[in-house]
Design an enzyme around this catalytic site. Sequence first.
Site, PDB file in Angstrom:
ATOM      1  N   ASP A 159     -45.116  -6.312  -7.466  1.00 34.22           N
ATOM      2  CA  ASP A 159     -46.031  -5.777  -8.474  1.00 34.22           C
ATOM      3  C   ASP A 159     -46.748  -4.512  -8.009  1.00 34.22           C
ATOM      4  O   ASP A 159     -47.226  -3.729  -8.832  1.00 34.22           O
ATOM      5  CB  ASP A 159     -47.073  -6.831  -8.864  1.00 34.22           C
ATOM      6  N   LYS A 193     -38.873  -6.301 -14.898  1.00 34.75           N
ATOM      7  CA  LYS A 193     -40.293  -6.586 -15.062  1.00 34.75           C
ATOM      8  C   LYS A 193     -40.713  -6.169 -16.475  1.00 34.75           C
ATOM      9  O   LYS A 193     -39.880  -6.078 -17.377  1.00 34.75           O
ATOM     10  CB  LYS A 193     -41.096  -5.859 -13.979  1.00 34.75           C
TER      11      LYS A 193
END
Length: 425
Positions: free
Chosen positions: A316, A343
């Site tokens: 992330d 993602k």
Amino acid sequence: MEKFNIKKLTKPFNIEIDSIASDKSISHRCAMFSLFSNQTSYIKNYLTAEDTLNTLSIVEQLGAKIKRDGSYVEITPTSTLTEPSDVLDCGNSGTAMRLFCGLLASVEGSFILTGDKYLRNRPMKRVADPLRSIGALIDGRENGNKAPLFIRGVKELKPFTYHSPVDSAQVKSAMILAALRANGISRYKENELTRDHTERMLNGMGATLEYDNDGFINIHPLNGHLKPLNITVPTDPSSAFFFAVAAAITSKSRVLIKNVTLNPTRVEAYQVLKRMGVIVNFIEKENVYEPIGDIEVINNELNGVDVSENISWLIDELPALSIAMSLAKGKSKVSNAKELRVKESDRISSVVNNLKLCKVDFTEFEDGYEIVGGSLQKAVIDSHGDHRIAMSFAIAGLNCDMDIEDIQCIETSFPNFKEILDSLY
């Protein structure tokens, strides 16, 4: 479409921040795991962002009574979960959708999980297929790979031994939640350890999850209800990392980020900053479910770095790291990061295409990219509806003016991001 204009920062900053968003991963799990108890769970500092509020709403649709006062939440579950009268909307959250697949697979009733247009385009087979292999009834668009997903709960799932081809905390967590209601001990293995909030929290609530000598997690089925939660959710290190990068790229600057989870599977990106030359200090203060403390980041000369290991621990943070890499001396390379392709956006493509607009030299690979550091130039950035892309390039705007398009997505994880960013000026 809302636009965000960021002006170059012309002075250093030295600040302490204690208002960064609460941890999203832990907040999701607090809401969901409370359903395994038969008593009220008390959660302080719950993340009040769109994604986690959607999860609370789903928990309520499943029969739990919820009292909320700002970030303080009380969840009182029913003895058995209720079949909802409407679809369960996960918004933008892949975590919510994948974990609810595992949680609902053995709950009597029919459930439809859906989300926004970005979530409905993300792959779900990686979690649906292993769940189907143990008896779960899950279907969806594109042969069960895309939401909306339809789940018909079955009374008893088969115990399993599963070595996952995908290193994903979401897949792992979904399988663990399903295993809690299987009719025997299940075993799960991943090639590389992913974030372990699920294991920590469930063990703390009284479940039995044990690692064996072969690297498998042995998950024992529940004999009854788990203990309720009484927890203060720590600061999200992934959200905090944007301001770590802000200090790293701003001359003579320092930030102290308060009350962060220092879980080793969540602070790898800070270790990469350290390898790049930034001064990073971890100050542990307590350990309840998770180690918690402060992170100090002090500006220093940035050097290029290769990132190819423990990718799942910083997946992330890679968009924000790419900003630091763009301003470092020399080349930086990210590899083994194909997971970025699936993602909230194709983050490899989103990162490099926006870096191209900023006149950064790069080479794109199927599983990552190489960046030649030096400088960034002003650009109009397309967030692709991805909160981490929007916030990463907003931080880049501290180095040179930047315009970010489609910033509403920031609300999914970090509602006060702009407010904290403004405090640096």
